[in-house]
Scaffold this active site. Structure first.
Site, PDB file in Angstrom:
ATOM      1  N   GLY A 119       7.425   0.750   0.734  1.00  0.00           N
ATOM      2  CA  GLY A 119       7.120   2.280   1.776  1.00  0.00           C
ATOM      3  C   GLY A 119       7.802   2.388   2.946  1.00  0.00           C
ATOM      4  N   HIS A 161      -1.102   8.495  -7.484  1.00  0.00           N
ATOM      5  CA  HIS A 161      -0.353   7.472  -8.175  1.00  0.00           C
ATOM      6  C   HIS A 161      -0.902   7.191  -9.663  1.00  0.00           C
ATOM      7  CE1 HIS A 161       2.555   3.986  -7.570  1.00  0.00           C
ATOM      8  NE2 HIS A 161       1.978   3.767  -8.556  1.00  0.00           N
ATOM      9  N   HIS A 182       1.016   2.801   2.077  1.00  0.00           N
ATOM     10  CA  HIS A 182       1.853   2.508   0.488  1.00  0.00           C
ATOM     11  C   HIS A 182       1.738   1.932   0.152  1.00  0.00           C
ATOM     12  CE1 HIS A 182       3.417   6.187   1.902  1.00  0.00           C
ATOM     13  NE2 HIS A 182       4.253   5.507   2.629  1.00  0.00           N
ATOM     14  N   GLU A 242       9.573   6.093  -9.158  1.00  0.00           N
ATOM     15  CA  GLU A 242      10.612   4.630  -9.335  1.00  0.00           C
ATOM     16  C   GLU A 242      10.238   4.009 -10.706  1.00  0.00           C
ATOM     17  OE1 GLU A 242      10.656   1.251  -6.578  1.00  0.00           O
ATOM     18  OE2 GLU A 242       8.438   1.946  -6.521  1.00  0.00           O
ATOM     19  N   ASN A 265       9.664  -0.290 -11.562  1.00  0.00           N
ATOM     20  CA  ASN A 265       9.484  -1.479 -11.562  1.00  0.00           C
ATOM     21  C   ASN A 265      10.399  -2.370 -13.225  1.00  0.00           C
ATOM     22  OD1 ASN A 265       9.105  -0.880  -8.474  1.00  0.00           O
ATOM     23  ND2 ASN A 265       7.044  -1.346  -9.672  1.00  0.00           N
ATOM     24  N   ARG A 277       9.728  -5.100 -13.663  1.00  0.00           N
ATOM     25  CA  ARG A 277       8.892  -6.229 -14.485  1.00  0.00           C
ATOM     26  C   ARG A 277       7.472  -6.859 -14.355  1.00  0.00           C
ATOM     27  NH1 ARG A 277       5.804  -5.589  -9.836  1.00  0.00           N
ATOM     28  NH2 ARG A 277       6.669  -4.368  -7.664  1.00  0.00           N
ATOM     29  N   ARG A 313      -7.711  -6.186  -5.088  1.00  0.00           N
ATOM     30  CA  ARG A 313      -6.453  -7.287  -4.446  1.00  0.00           C
ATOM     31  C   ARG A 313      -7.374  -8.109  -2.605  1.00  0.00           C
ATOM     32  NH1 ARG A 313      -0.344  -5.301  -4.277  1.00  0.00           N
ATOM     33  NH2 ARG A 313      -0.832  -4.304  -6.306  1.00  0.00           N
TER      34      ARG A 313
HETATM   35  P1  ADP Z   1       7.970   1.913  -2.734  1.00  0.00           P
HETATM   36  O1  ADP Z   1       9.003   1.581  -3.665  1.00  0.00           O
HETATM   37  O2  ADP Z   1       8.929   1.531  -0.963  1.00  0.00           O
HETATM   38  O3  ADP Z   1       6.597   1.473  -2.612  1.00  0.00           O
HETATM   39  P2  ADP Z   1       8.273   4.243  -3.492  1.00  0.00           P
HETATM   40  O4  ADP Z   1       8.911   5.553  -4.101  1.00  0.00           O
HETATM   41  O5  ADP Z   1       7.310   3.490  -4.834  1.00  0.00           O
HETATM   42  O6  ADP Z   1       8.039   3.527  -2.897  1.00  0.00           O
HETATM   43  O7  ADP Z   1       7.084   4.925  -3.004  1.00  0.00           O
HETATM   44  C1  ADP Z   1       5.504   4.370  -2.821  1.00  0.00           C
HETATM   45  C2  ADP Z   1       4.267   5.295  -2.268  1.00  0.00           C
HETATM   46  O8  ADP Z   1       4.559   5.967  -1.059  1.00  0.00           O
HETATM   47  C3  ADP Z   1       3.986   6.368  -3.212  1.00  0.00           C
HETATM   48  O9  ADP Z   1       3.252   5.559  -4.192  1.00  0.00           O
HETATM   49  C4  ADP Z   1       2.909   7.212  -3.145  1.00  0.00           C
HETATM   50  O10 ADP Z   1       1.556   7.019  -1.984  1.00  0.00           O
HETATM   51  C5  ADP Z   1       4.397   7.836  -1.371  1.00  0.00           C
HETATM   52  N1  ADP Z   1       5.510   8.142  -2.109  1.00  0.00           N
HETATM   53  C6  ADP Z   1       6.417   8.491  -2.498  1.00  0.00           C
HETATM   54  N2  ADP Z   1       7.067  10.201  -2.705  1.00  0.00           N
HETATM   55  C7  ADP Z   1       6.512  10.846  -2.386  1.00  0.00           C
HETATM   56  C8  ADP Z   1       6.271  11.984  -2.171  1.00  0.00           C
HETATM   57  N3  ADP Z   1       7.838  13.127  -2.697  1.00  0.00           N
HETATM   58  N4  ADP Z   1       5.423  12.877  -1.742  1.00  0.00           N
HETATM   59  C9  ADP Z   1       4.354  12.262  -1.565  1.00  0.00           C
HETATM   60  N5  ADP Z   1       4.534  10.543  -1.334  1.00  0.00           N
HETATM   61  C10 ADP Z   1       5.567   9.920  -1.991  1.00  0.00           C
END
Ligand code: ADP
Length: 449
Positions: free
Chosen positions: A165, A208, A235, A287, A289, A291, A337
């Site tokens: 995040g 998510h 996040h 994204e 992951n 792993r 968790r």
């Molecule tokens: P990181 O790799 O830093 O964890 P992510 O791209 O996986 O970043 O996003 C983490 C979280 O951020 C998501 O689960 C969601 O809660 C929020 N998020 C990411 N992109 C968006 C978006 N376009 N709009 C709203 N929330 C988002």
């Protein structure tokens, strides 16, 4: 098959991997920092090597030391777990150069997915739906205002190398944009040494939802359904469940097949998770992951498939032994968790566990390396275990979870169990009605129990 695997991690995941190795008849090597000399996975491993002082950069992230431990013990493969070196393409390459197998995907796939801009482009090319946004990076030479106006406010500025995040800022209106860009840029530079940014449409109330995949690197791949990880704080995932309360079989099969097909085209090897935001019936890739995930047990509970066992078999050159039709989803699973943190302020609470009693019974799994008398070191993340519960349906699963949380005793430290006790009694949770902001709103409003 391998004869000896070195586990380059600590805590509950090191123990989880060790268990899979033992069941496959493979010898294990634990590596540990001086702070983890008494950890359970170190006690249970066939051999152990101390690789440095407590700070992760000097031990669990110290590639030369881990390599030396492989050489000393004659390990023929390394399982990186999650976090630490699990998505470090250079580590995978170095091991390969020393004829040691990295249990994970190819370093090329790690690299592509590690750069979020490249990952998004790759996903798009493979037919996966993505969040509308900028075409690649937004550089200082670009007209950020024009790009944001085209996407439409609110927009989210994100770091190409982002994780956890960090380097993510929302611009609600045009007036916020310059500030969001410059804060995200400096945060990204400081955290990742890379200040490349891109822009995305900011989704207001998404869930998510992520798809678990498994491929053998030879063009065979399956999906193992989804996990709903919408309950987050800053996040960070707090509770995960499968299946998602908001998807039906048809929607699951549709998105699952899109992702599995993409992995077939990519010739992806090993386990991976493709993360989406889900809003108004639509999926948007954020994204991938490359792993094993913290929350992998919920998938194991509803499919009966041991993901670590599959990772090891495939890394040893094995082919996928199942087709999509072989995979059956049975019942419902939820993971909580358990963090050594204050359940409301989330301040870390390391210390000694003076009394420990985990719950048990049908459909109950506790993945944890702690024990009575265990001293939680203050140097690492605060996850001390995971409670995973399975039921024939969601209602049974929630009833069982409530019973388990009542039984679970972890004294004298503060941990997040009381938060979960409150959550299982909440009507929105019972109804499965929550988005990624639900938990933070709840924490801001709910009275302390
Ligand atoms: P990181 O790799 O830093 O964890 P992510 O791209 O996986 O970043 O996003 C983490 C979280 O951020 C998501 O689960 C969601 O809660 C929020 N998020 C990411 N992109 C968006 C978006 N376009 N709009 C709203 N929330 C988002």
């Amino acid at each position: 098959m391998f004869s000896k695997i070195l586990i380059a991690n600590r805590g509950e995941i090191a123990l989880r991997i060790l268990r899979a190795c033992k069941e496959l008849g493979i010898s294990t090597v634990a590596v540990h920092s001086t702070a983890d000399a008494n950890a359970m996975h170190v006690r249970l491993a066939d051999e152990s090597v101390c690789i440095g002082p407590p700070a992760a950069r000097d031990s669990y992230l110290n590639i030369p030391q881990i390599l030396a431990a492989c050489e000393i013990t004659g390990a023929d493969a390394v399982h990186p777990g999650y976090g630490f070196l699990s998505e470090n393409a250079r580590f995978a390459e170095i091991l390969e150069a020393h004829n040691i197998v990295f249990i994970g995907p190819t370093s090329d796939h790690i690299k592509i997915m590690g750069d979020k801009i490249q990952a998004k482009q790759t996903a798009k090319d493979l037919g996966i739906p993505v969040v509308p946004g900028s075409d690649g990076a937004v550089t200082p030479a670009d007209d950020a205002h024009a790009i944001a106006a085209k996407i439409g406010y609110p927009v989210l500025v994100k770091a190409a190398s982002g994780g956890g995040g960090r380097g993510m800022k929302v611009a609600k209106t045009e007036a916020d944009l310059d500030n969001a860009m410059s804060t995200a840029r400096s945060e990204a530079k400081a955290a990742f040494g890379d200040d490349a940014l891109y822009m995305e449409k900011y989704l207001g109330k998404p869930r998510h939802i992520e798809i678990q995949v498994l491929g053998d690197g030879k063009g065979n791949a399956v999906h193992l359904g989804e996990r709903d990880c919408s309950l987050q704080r800053r996040h960070q995932k707090v509770l995960e469940e499968a299946p998602s309360p908001c998807l039906n079989t048809e929607q699951r099969e549709k998105i699952g097949e899109i992702v599995a097909n993409a992995m077939r085209k990519l010739k992806y090897r090993g386990v991976g998770t493709v993360e989406f935001l889900y809003e108004n019936g639509e999926f948007f890739f954020i994204e991938m992951n490359t792993r094993l995930q913290v929350e992998h047990p919920v998938t194991e509970m509803i499919t009966g498939i041991d993901l670590v066992n599959e990772q090891i078999r495939i890394a040893a050159g094995g082919s996928l032994e199942m087709t999509q039709e072989d995979i059956r989803f049975e019942g419902h699973a939820i993971e909580c968790r358990i963090n050594a943190e204050d359940p409301r302020t989330f301040m870390p609470s390391p210390g000694t566990i003076t009394y420990y009693h985990p719950p048990g019974g049908l459909g109950v799994r506790v993945d944890s390396g702690v024990y009575q008398g265990y001293k939680i070191p203050p140097y690492y993340d605060s996850l001390i275990g995971k409670l995973i519960v399975h039921g024939r349906n969601r209602v049974e699963c929630l009833m069982r979870l409530r019973r388990c949380l009542d039984e679970f005793v972890v004294d004298e430290i503060k941990c997040t169990i009381p938060l979960f006790r409150d959550l299982v009694d909440n009507q929105d949770i019972a109804n499965g009605q929550y988005d990624i902001h639900w938990l933070e709103n709840y924490l801001a409003e709910a009275p302390e129990s």
